[in-house]
Design a protein around this motif. Sequence first.
Motif, PDB file in Angstrom:
ATOM      1  N   SER A 150       0.963  -1.168  -0.143  1.00  0.00           N
ATOM      2  CA  SER A 150      -0.050  -0.032  -0.090  1.00  0.00           C
ATOM      3  C   SER A 150       0.940   1.287   0.083  1.00  0.00           C
ATOM      4  O   SER A 150       1.996   1.268   0.299  1.00  0.00           O
ATOM      5  CB  SER A 150      -0.897   0.020   1.180  1.00  0.00           C
ATOM      6  N   VAL A 151       0.159   2.486  -0.355  1.00  0.00           N
ATOM      7  CA  VAL A 151       0.849   3.754  -0.476  1.00  0.00           C
ATOM      8  C   VAL A 151      -0.191   4.641   0.166  1.00  0.00           C
ATOM      9  O   VAL A 151      -1.226   4.795   0.168  1.00  0.00           O
ATOM     10  CB  VAL A 151       1.307   4.132  -1.727  1.00  0.00           C
ATOM     11  N   SER A 152       0.590   5.445   1.381  1.00  0.00           N
ATOM     12  CA  SER A 152      -0.230   6.622   2.086  1.00  0.00           C
ATOM     13  C   SER A 152       0.683   7.755   2.063  1.00  0.00           C
ATOM     14  O   SER A 152       1.521   7.676   2.994  1.00  0.00           O
ATOM     15  CB  SER A 152      -0.966   5.974   3.355  1.00  0.00           C
ATOM     16  N   LEU A 153       0.398   8.700   1.304  1.00  0.00           N
ATOM     17  CA  LEU A 153       1.270   9.932   1.449  1.00  0.00           C
ATOM     18  C   LEU A 153       0.919  11.317   2.048  1.00  0.00           C
ATOM     19  O   LEU A 153       1.429  12.374   2.024  1.00  0.00           O
ATOM     20  CB  LEU A 153       1.734  10.381   0.142  1.00  0.00           C
ATOM     21  N   ASN A 154      -0.678  11.165   2.600  1.00  0.00           N
ATOM     22  CA  ASN A 154      -0.772  12.138   3.414  1.00  0.00           C
ATOM     23  C   ASN A 154      -0.179  12.324   4.801  1.00  0.00           C
ATOM     24  O   ASN A 154       0.465  11.439   5.502  1.00  0.00           O
ATOM     25  CB  ASN A 154      -2.353  11.982   3.944  1.00  0.00           C
ATOM     26  N   THR A 155       0.075  13.773   5.117  1.00  0.00           N
ATOM     27  CA  THR A 155       0.697  13.992   6.299  1.00  0.00           C
ATOM     28  C   THR A 155      -0.231  14.799   7.266  1.00  0.00           C
ATOM     29  O   THR A 155       0.055  15.074   8.533  1.00  0.00           O
ATOM     30  CB  THR A 155       1.844  15.031   6.140  1.00  0.00           C
ATOM     31  N   GLY A 156      -1.495  14.856   6.865  1.00  0.00           N
ATOM     32  CA  GLY A 156      -2.661  15.425   7.455  1.00  0.00           C
ATOM     33  C   GLY A 156      -3.722  15.604   6.849  1.00  0.00           C
ATOM     34  O   GLY A 156      -4.005  15.291   5.611  1.00  0.00           O
ATOM     35  N   PRO A 157      -4.914  15.938   7.394  1.00  0.00           N
ATOM     36  CA  PRO A 157      -6.268  16.233   6.467  1.00  0.00           C
ATOM     37  C   PRO A 157      -6.331  17.402   5.698  1.00  0.00           C
ATOM     38  O   PRO A 157      -5.222  18.192   5.984  1.00  0.00           O
ATOM     39  CB  PRO A 157      -7.307  16.241   7.795  1.00  0.00           C
ATOM     40  N   LEU A 158      -7.137  17.579   4.896  1.00  0.00           N
ATOM     41  CA  LEU A 158      -7.451  18.699   4.042  1.00  0.00           C
ATOM     42  C   LEU A 158      -7.753  19.861   4.971  1.00  0.00           C
ATOM     43  O   LEU A 158      -8.495  19.538   5.744  1.00  0.00           O
ATOM     44  CB  LEU A 158      -8.310  18.504   2.872  1.00  0.00           C
ATOM     45  N   PRO A 159      -7.715  21.095   4.336  1.00  0.00           N
ATOM     46  CA  PRO A 159      -8.298  22.133   5.259  1.00  0.00           C
ATOM     47  C   PRO A 159      -9.841  21.957   5.211  1.00  0.00           C
ATOM     48  O   PRO A 159     -10.551  21.436   4.626  1.00  0.00           O
ATOM     49  CB  PRO A 159      -8.047  23.347   4.589  1.00  0.00           C
ATOM     50  N   LEU A 215      -9.909  -7.787   6.503  1.00  0.00           N
ATOM     51  CA  LEU A 215      -9.957  -6.340   6.358  1.00  0.00           C
ATOM     52  C   LEU A 215      -9.333  -6.325   7.853  1.00  0.00           C
ATOM     53  O   LEU A 215     -10.202  -6.372   8.892  1.00  0.00           O
ATOM     54  CB  LEU A 215     -11.364  -5.760   6.328  1.00  0.00           C
ATOM     55  N   PHE A 216      -8.193  -5.092   7.920  1.00  0.00           N
ATOM     56  CA  PHE A 216      -7.712  -5.019   9.216  1.00  0.00           C
ATOM     57  C   PHE A 216      -7.573  -3.598   9.341  1.00  0.00           C
ATOM     58  O   PHE A 216      -6.962  -2.822   8.811  1.00  0.00           O
ATOM     59  CB  PHE A 216      -6.207  -5.594   9.019  1.00  0.00           C
ATOM     60  N   ASP A 217      -8.333  -3.051  10.560  1.00  0.00           N
ATOM     61  CA  ASP A 217      -8.543  -1.752  10.700  1.00  0.00           C
ATOM     62  C   ASP A 217      -7.106  -1.055  11.083  1.00  0.00           C
ATOM     63  O   ASP A 217      -6.325  -1.725  11.406  1.00  0.00           O
ATOM     64  CB  ASP A 217      -9.404  -1.309  11.882  1.00  0.00           C
ATOM     65  N   ILE A 218      -7.207   0.249  10.403  1.00  0.00           N
ATOM     66  CA  ILE A 218      -5.823   1.104  10.654  1.00  0.00           C
ATOM     67  C   ILE A 218      -6.327   2.166  11.592  1.00  0.00           C
ATOM     68  O   ILE A 218      -6.810   3.328  11.252  1.00  0.00           O
ATOM     69  CB  ILE A 218      -5.346   1.839   9.620  1.00  0.00           C
ATOM     70  N   PRO A 219      -5.772   2.280  12.875  1.00  0.00           N
ATOM     71  CA  PRO A 219      -5.891   3.522  13.725  1.00  0.00           C
ATOM     72  C   PRO A 219      -5.057   4.546  13.117  1.00  0.00           C
ATOM     73  O   PRO A 219      -3.915   4.420  12.791  1.00  0.00           O
ATOM     74  CB  PRO A 219      -5.369   2.896  14.945  1.00  0.00           C
ATOM     75  N   GLY A 220      -5.810   5.795  12.581  1.00  0.00           N
ATOM     76  CA  GLY A 220      -5.045   6.602  11.925  1.00  0.00           C
ATOM     77  C   GLY A 220      -4.209   7.912  12.519  1.00  0.00           C
ATOM     78  O   GLY A 220      -4.346   8.915  11.790  1.00  0.00           O
ATOM     79  N   ASP A 221      -3.600   7.255  13.415  1.00  0.00           N
ATOM     80  CA  ASP A 221      -2.880   8.527  14.101  1.00  0.00           C
ATOM     81  C   ASP A 221      -1.434   8.507  13.680  1.00  0.00           C
ATOM     82  O   ASP A 221      -0.501   9.365  14.041  1.00  0.00           O
ATOM     83  CB  ASP A 221      -2.715   8.332  15.692  1.00  0.00           C
ATOM     84  N   GLY A 222      -1.062   7.724  12.849  1.00  0.00           N
ATOM     85  CA  GLY A 222       0.422   7.513  11.970  1.00  0.00           C
ATOM     86  C   GLY A 222       1.255   6.726  12.803  1.00  0.00           C
ATOM     87  O   GLY A 222       2.361   6.189  12.134  1.00  0.00           O
ATOM     88  N   SER A 223       0.723   5.712  13.729  1.00  0.00           N
ATOM     89  CA  SER A 223       1.561   4.764  14.321  1.00  0.00           C
ATOM     90  C   SER A 223       1.648   3.575  13.329  1.00  0.00           C
ATOM     91  O   SER A 223       2.440   2.763  13.339  1.00  0.00           O
ATOM     92  CB  SER A 223       0.768   4.280  15.719  1.00  0.00           C
ATOM     93  N   PHE A 224       0.694   3.391  12.356  1.00  0.00           N
ATOM     94  CA  PHE A 224       0.727   2.250  11.571  1.00  0.00           C
ATOM     95  C   PHE A 224       1.085   2.710  10.165  1.00  0.00           C
ATOM     96  O   PHE A 224       0.715   3.932   9.821  1.00  0.00           O
ATOM     97  CB  PHE A 224      -0.568   1.601  11.579  1.00  0.00           C
ATOM     98  N   THR A 225       1.840   2.006   9.200  1.00  0.00           N
ATOM     99  CA  THR A 225       2.469   2.639   8.211  1.00  0.00           C
ATOM    100  C   THR A 225       2.007   1.890   6.845  1.00  0.00           C
ATOM    101  O   THR A 225       1.397   0.605   6.940  1.00  0.00           O
ATOM    102  CB  THR A 225       4.003   2.437   8.399  1.00  0.00           C
ATOM    103  N   ASP A 226       2.156   2.416   5.755  1.00  0.00           N
ATOM    104  CA  ASP A 226       2.300   1.804   4.403  1.00  0.00           C
ATOM    105  C   ASP A 226       3.271   0.923   4.077  1.00  0.00           C
ATOM    106  O   ASP A 226       4.366   0.714   4.924  1.00  0.00           O
ATOM    107  CB  ASP A 226       1.874   2.724   3.277  1.00  0.00           C
ATOM    108  N   SER A 227       3.291   0.015   2.802  1.00  0.00           N
ATOM    109  CA  SER A 227       4.405  -0.626   2.727  1.00  0.00           C
ATOM    110  C   SER A 227       5.761  -0.164   2.535  1.00  0.00           C
ATOM    111  O   SER A 227       6.763  -0.612   2.701  1.00  0.00           O
ATOM    112  CB  SER A 227       4.087  -1.452   1.319  1.00  0.00           C
ATOM    113  N   ARG A 228       5.898   1.291   2.562  1.00  0.00           N
ATOM    114  CA  ARG A 228       7.345   1.906   2.602  1.00  0.00           C
ATOM    115  C   ARG A 228       7.722   2.701   3.646  1.00  0.00           C
ATOM    116  O   ARG A 228       8.592   3.413   3.645  1.00  0.00           O
ATOM    117  CB  ARG A 228       7.043   2.803   1.220  1.00  0.00           C
ATOM    118  N   GLY A 229       6.905   2.594   4.858  1.00  0.00           N
ATOM    119  CA  GLY A 229       7.045   3.021   6.065  1.00  0.00           C
ATOM    120  C   GLY A 229       6.500   4.328   6.251  1.00  0.00           C
ATOM    121  O   GLY A 229       6.910   5.133   7.282  1.00  0.00           O
TER     122      GLY A 229
END
Length: 296
Positions: A150-159, A215-229
Amino acid sequence: MFRPLIMSCAVLFASTPSTLFAEIYSGPNDTSHAIDGGIAADDERFVGWADVIDSTRTMFGPRGSTSINQTGGFNSLGDLDATEIAAGVSPGYLTVQFATGISNGAGHDFAVFENGFLFGKNAAGTPGLFAEFAYVDVSTNGTDFARFPSVSLNTGPLPGGFGNNFSPFDVTNVYNLAGKHAAGFGTPFDLDDLSTDPLVSGGLLDLNNIQYVRLFDIPGDGSFTDSRGNPIIDNWMTSGSGGFDFRLGEGLGVGVLNITAVPEPGGLVMLGLAGCVLSLRRTRRRTGVTRTRGKK
């Protein structure tokens, strides 16, 4: 910045830096994207749907559902708070099965639905999404599961949101995570992405006979990472139905695009009879046994 529209998954996951590929994936209601366009629930390409939640391979996390709903109601995987994450508490997960398996055919092989809704826009005008993500794992035997890269490149939410627990997220920065498309649009997955997984080379995962999707939930505080860290960010903590939400049924949960070919019972009988006849003929040829009419 140049943003290529089509590239192989191998290039996507091997290239650096990760910011080079920001905002190249589909938006939450984009069905025509070349890489991972969502698939509408009524799309005629669906040939089957997950038909049961496997209770022995399902565990809801804190603030999730208290029992499994097999009749189309919501199953919420639950969310973890900071204390639970630090303590190593497992996020919730849910596993579905199929009347027949999923096969690795041409293009995407299945799609996962969630109930996220459109909210806000990114700088390019693409709608944001109230997002709750989940990893996607598959298995042939129900014991050995391979996780989609997986890939996730967000560093935070949209305004324009109301903090990290109720804000829109830019899913054009997200790939191969369930929950990146709005309600009514399934996130597609291609089993080719797992062709180099050690379970495949070790003979424990048959990409032409997938019987379980987890399907494995992801708590979205940044503690869990995509395949590239990269840290995975989504709405956290969520209240009410916490975490990834799943409903079983046609047009909902997991839709199958390429199904494992399983002969009908009558077909199996005919195949068996044909095999017996062929074996008998070969035996007669080897032994020289023939039957001639009119002779004793």
